[in-house]
Design a protein around this motif. Structure first.
Motif, mmCIF file in Angstrom:
data_model
loop_
_atom_site.group_PDB
_atom_site.id
_atom_site.type_symbol
_atom_site.label_atom_id
_atom_site.label_comp_id
_atom_site.label_asym_id
_atom_site.label_seq_id
_atom_site.Cartn_x
_atom_site.Cartn_y
_atom_site.Cartn_z
ATOM 1 N N GLN A 244 -9.625 6.002 -15.174
ATOM 2 C CA GLN A 244 -8.484 6.744 -15.716
ATOM 3 C C GLN A 244 -7.155 6.085 -15.366
ATOM 4 N N GLY A 245 -6.359 5.818 -16.417
ATOM 5 C CA GLY A 245 -5.017 5.285 -16.222
ATOM 6 C C GLY A 245 -4.949 3.797 -15.953
ATOM 7 N N ILE B 104 -7.253 3.511 -8.279
ATOM 8 C CA ILE B 104 -7.954 4.649 -8.891
ATOM 9 C C ILE B 104 -7.177 5.937 -8.643
ATOM 10 N N ALA B 105 -6.730 6.124 -7.391
ATOM 11 C CA ALA B 105 -5.974 7.335 -7.053
ATOM 12 C C ALA B 105 -4.676 7.406 -7.849
ATOM 13 N N ALA B 106 -4.004 6.272 -8.013
ATOM 14 C CA ALA B 106 -2.758 6.257 -8.779
ATOM 15 C C ALA B 106 -3.024 6.629 -10.233
ATOM 16 N N GLY B 107 -4.069 6.058 -10.821
ATOM 17 C CA GLY B 107 -4.392 6.371 -12.207
ATOM 18 C C GLY B 107 -4.731 7.829 -12.402
ATOM 19 N N ARG B 108 -5.438 8.414 -11.462
ATOM 20 C CA ARG B 108 -5.844 9.825 -11.583
ATOM 21 C C ARG B 108 -4.663 10.781 -11.457
ATOM 22 N N ARG B 109 -3.603 10.356 -10.787
ATOM 23 C CA ARG B 109 -2.441 11.247 -10.691
ATOM 24 C C ARG B 109 -1.418 10.981 -11.797
ATOM 25 N N GLY B 110 -1.823 10.193 -12.804
ATOM 26 C CA GLY B 110 -0.989 10.015 -13.986
ATOM 27 C C GLY B 110 -0.157 8.758 -14.017
ATOM 28 N N VAL B 111 -0.334 7.855 -13.064
ATOM 29 C CA VAL B 111 0.407 6.596 -13.057
ATOM 30 C C VAL B 111 -0.278 5.611 -14.010
ATOM 31 N N ALA C 177 0.827 -1.213 0.000
ATOM 32 C CA ALA C 177 0.000 0.000 0.000
ATOM 33 C C ALA C 177 0.859 1.258 0.000
ATOM 34 N N ARG C 178 1.930 1.265 0.791
ATOM 35 C CA ARG C 178 2.819 2.436 0.830
ATOM 36 C C ARG C 178 3.478 2.663 -0.524
ATOM 37 N N ASP C 179 3.932 1.591 -1.153
ATOM 38 C CA ASP C 179 4.620 1.744 -2.434
ATOM 39 C C ASP C 179 3.658 2.158 -3.544
ATOM 40 N N ILE C 180 2.437 1.657 -3.519
ATOM 41 C CA ILE C 180 1.450 2.083 -4.520
ATOM 42 C C ILE C 180 1.101 3.555 -4.327
ATOM 43 N N ALA C 181 0.945 3.956 -3.071
ATOM 44 C CA ALA C 181 0.617 5.360 -2.802
ATOM 45 C C ALA C 181 1.736 6.298 -3.234
ATOM 46 N N ALA C 182 2.987 5.800 -3.248
ATOM 47 C CA ALA C 182 4.134 6.633 -3.623
ATOM 48 C C ALA C 182 4.489 6.513 -5.097
#
Length: 677
Positions: free
Chosen positions: A202-203, A103-110, A62-67
């Motif tokens: 997204q993403g 979802i959060a990762a995709g929305r920030r361009g990952v 979870a930490r690595d996905i969030a980063a």
């Protein structure tokens, strides 16, 4: 299928004065590391962290996905968008869900790519994609661009709460908060998958893949022990993709923050647990009621529980290093095939990120990534298991195995064959160094497994254990075999009596025995003295139980800890872990991926942690000298038997009933004449 092709041969010179020689141990599959053609490179610049159980493993993920900044590539046997990797409460959602993290990762361009095994029949049975394989008819589904843009677990819960308030006058909506949370979870997962497959998250891209029956059939044809027609059909038509690696930011910023996970943990909520393995843990999912099958089979010591049983597994986090390149290549090959491409040549990363090519530094580990991939005729996990066992069997240390399925008889026979040669050589030459046959070197084998998952898996487990003389723990199968053989003996005696009187028509009874029993009868089953004298082996087989005193019921309760682990640890110098079980499926049928390392620092630390958790700190093996290993082995056996005695004690005194550690002897009362692994 040859299992010796990986062995390196070399000429070793002995100093005539000192009578000593220096050589190197071959832990890895070195023939796959050839210069200019390294299909499975042995890499030296990797930073490793071994994580035990879902609490720590999923939290790190979870930490690595969030980063993550550039990419997230996930390969899964199953994926649950609604599971919480970190858990802070008791009602869903207890924290951010896996689906929301992506979802959060995709929305920030990952760029997020999710590759999941799926087959129509397999999905129905395994239910490994909540919202796609099952739970596809929730109370509502969020559709439309705005709804998809707002999709998250908290919103799903808010929507159903609002709907329940508006319809509270209706009987069907006068339901508890737990029920509402479960319904919200079902809706969320279904909406997540529908949006993902429609390409509206997204993403995020998602693909599924199924087993390749043709490749599986060809690999089975190379096996020493080929499955019967029924089992072969189950393998070829039901082959799965069992890998679960995760790769994050492989190419972003030249790979400076790249990280990967090679593990046995499935991305499903049932696989979350803590290393303490509490009998009940409200952070695990509900649903610990004894099944009808368990009741019908008379499974011992099974109570009704509020939560799912404890689960044990491992993950290895790799921070940077060249070993991430084959993890990346594994993903790209699979992603292309899942997209319908059939490249002439397997995908190879021609320009790896420069940061992954740095020189090895202090604290780095040597790693080889090995796989089972029938489509590419890659069976290096089997090679690494057999090779590491060969190395271990040549010495006098220990072999520790923790595995979900102990069902590969070829491995057990391989261990015995090597040990027999070692002991025969000792007996021929021990006098030259002033030793006797009584001084023969003993190797200690610790096996930790669960009771077979299904009754039909009992025969394969029995055969593998019996090869090592450890079949007594399969009490139900032993009883069935003994009774069948006794009936056959009596019938054969009666047949001979009738034949003496000139009566015809009696059939030869041994030939009519079920194949499972005939196979068991052909196994040598070495006794404890023979195991020690002929093979120089001592073997113990344990299962894990948790225990607690339930205040409400005023009783001690014991519960199986399900071993989902796939760990082989040898002599404080080597271990391999990942997705591969010790069965024919993992060795030649299903796709698998493992990490292997010969880093003694990690091996020692892992052995001490694991043995202390399972058998108390005082039985962690110390410095693993031959004397300490022998003492630890004896203490394990004593502790297992004491814990079993404590479970059966009629006393209500806590001292008499409370287990120490988690280990108890295997005792499985089930039996089966149907075999599949």
């Amino acid at each position: 299928m040859s299992s010796e092709k990986y062995v390196r041969t070399e000429q070793v010179h002995i100093d005539e004065v000192s009578c000593q020689a220096t050589s190197t141990i071959q832990w890895f599959v070195e023939n796959k590391n050839k210069k200019e053609n390294a299909t499975h490179p042995i890499t030296h610049n990797n930073k490793l962290s071994v994580l035990i159980c879902g609490k720590d493993g999923f939290a790190a993920i979870a930490r690595d996905i969030a980063a993550a900044k550039g990419s997230i590539d996930l390969v899964c046997w199953g994926f649950d968008p609604g599971m919480e990797l970190v858990r802070n409460g008791y009602n869903w959602p207890r924290a951010e869900t896996y689906g929301d993290l992506l979802i959060a990762a995709g929305r920030r361009g990952v760029r997020v790519r999710l590759l999941v095994w799926y087959s129509y029949s397999g999905g129905k049975v395994q239910k490994h994609m909540p919202g796609h394989t099952h739970g596809k008819n929730p109370w509502t589904i969020q559709t439309g661009d705005i709804a998809v843009q707002q999709l998250n677990a908290v919103r799903s819960l808010q929507l159903i709460r609002e709907h329940a308030r508006e319809n509270r006058h209706k009987k069907e909506w006068n339901i508890s908060g737990d029920k509402l949370a479960a319904m919200a979870r079902e809706e969320y997962c279904c909406s997540w998958y529908r949006a993902a497959f429609a390409g509206r998250l997204q993403g995020i891209s998602i693909r599924t893949r199924d087993g390749d029956s043709g490749s599986i059939g060809e690999s089975l044809d190379q096996e020493t022990r080929r499955p019967d027609a029924v089992e072969r059909k189950l393998f070829t038509l039901g082959g799965t993709h069992h890998q679960k690696p995760i790769l994050i930011d492989f190419a972003y910023n030249d790979g400076k923050k790249a990280v990967a996970y090679v593990m046995g943990l499935n991305s499903l909520t049932d696989y979350w647990d803590t290393p303490e393995h509490c009998v009940e843990n409200p952070l695990r999912e509900r649903g610990g009621v004894k099944t009808k099958q368990e009741r019908a089979e008379g499974v011992k010591d099974v109570f009704d529980f509020d939560t799912l049983k404890p689960y044990r597994d491992y993950a290895c986090r790799i921070e940077g290093g060249r070993s991430l390149i084959p993890v990346h290549e594994n993903f790209e090959r699979a992603w292309e095939r899942a997209g319908g491409a059939t490249p002439t040549n397997p995908y190879v990363c021609s320009a790896p990120p420069s940061a992954l090519l740095r020189k090895a530094a202090p604290g780095d580990s040597t790693v080889q990534i090995v796989r089972t991939q029938p489509e590419e005729e890659d069976f290096t996990i089997k090679d690494i298991y057999f090779n590491a066992t060969r190395v271990a069997a040549a010495g006098t240390g220990y072999l520790y195995m923790e595995n979900q399925y102990f069902q590969y008889q070829d491995w057990a026979k391989h261990l015995l064959a090597i040990r027999k040669k070692v002991i025969a050589g000792w007996n021929r030459n021990c006098a030259k160094i002033g030793k006797t046959n009584e001084d023969l070197p003993v190797m200690h084998v610790f096996v930790v497994i669960p009771a077979p998952e299904k009754a039909q898996m009992v025969p394969r487990t029995y055969d593998t254990l019996a090869t090592l003389g450890q079949q007594d723990g399969m009490t139900g199968q032993v009883k069935m075999i003994d009774e069948a053989n006794e009936r056959a003996r009596r019938a054969e005696a009666a047949s001979k009596q009738y034949a003496f009187r000139g009566v015809t028509g009696m059939r030869a009874t041994q030939e009519s025995l079920p194949d499972v029993i005939s196979t068991a009868n052909r196994i040598d089953k070495p006794s404890k003295p023979i195991l020690e004298k002929t093979y120089g082996l001592q073997v113990c087989v344990a299962v894990l139980n948790a225990c607690e005193f339930n205040q409400a019921r005023r009783q001690w309760r014991y519960r199986e800890i399900y071993i989902h682990s796939k760990l082989l640890l040898i002599d404080d110098g080597f271990f391999t872990l990942g997705s591969a079980n010790l069965n024919q499926r993992s060795m030649v049928v299903d796709s698998e991926i493992n990490l292997a390392t010969n880093d003694p620092r990690h091996a020692i630390a892992l052995r001490k942690r694991v043995w202390a958790q399972l058998a108390t700190e005082e039985n962690n093996g110390g410095n693993a000298t031959p004397q300490e290993v022998e003492k630890t082995f004896k203490e394990w056996v004593k502790l297992m038997n004491r814990n079993k005695k404590r479970q059966k004690s009629l006393s209500n005194d806590s001292i008499d009933k409370q287990m120490k550690g988690l280990i108890v002897p295997l005792d499985d009362g089930r039996s089966s004449t149907i075999r599949f692994g």
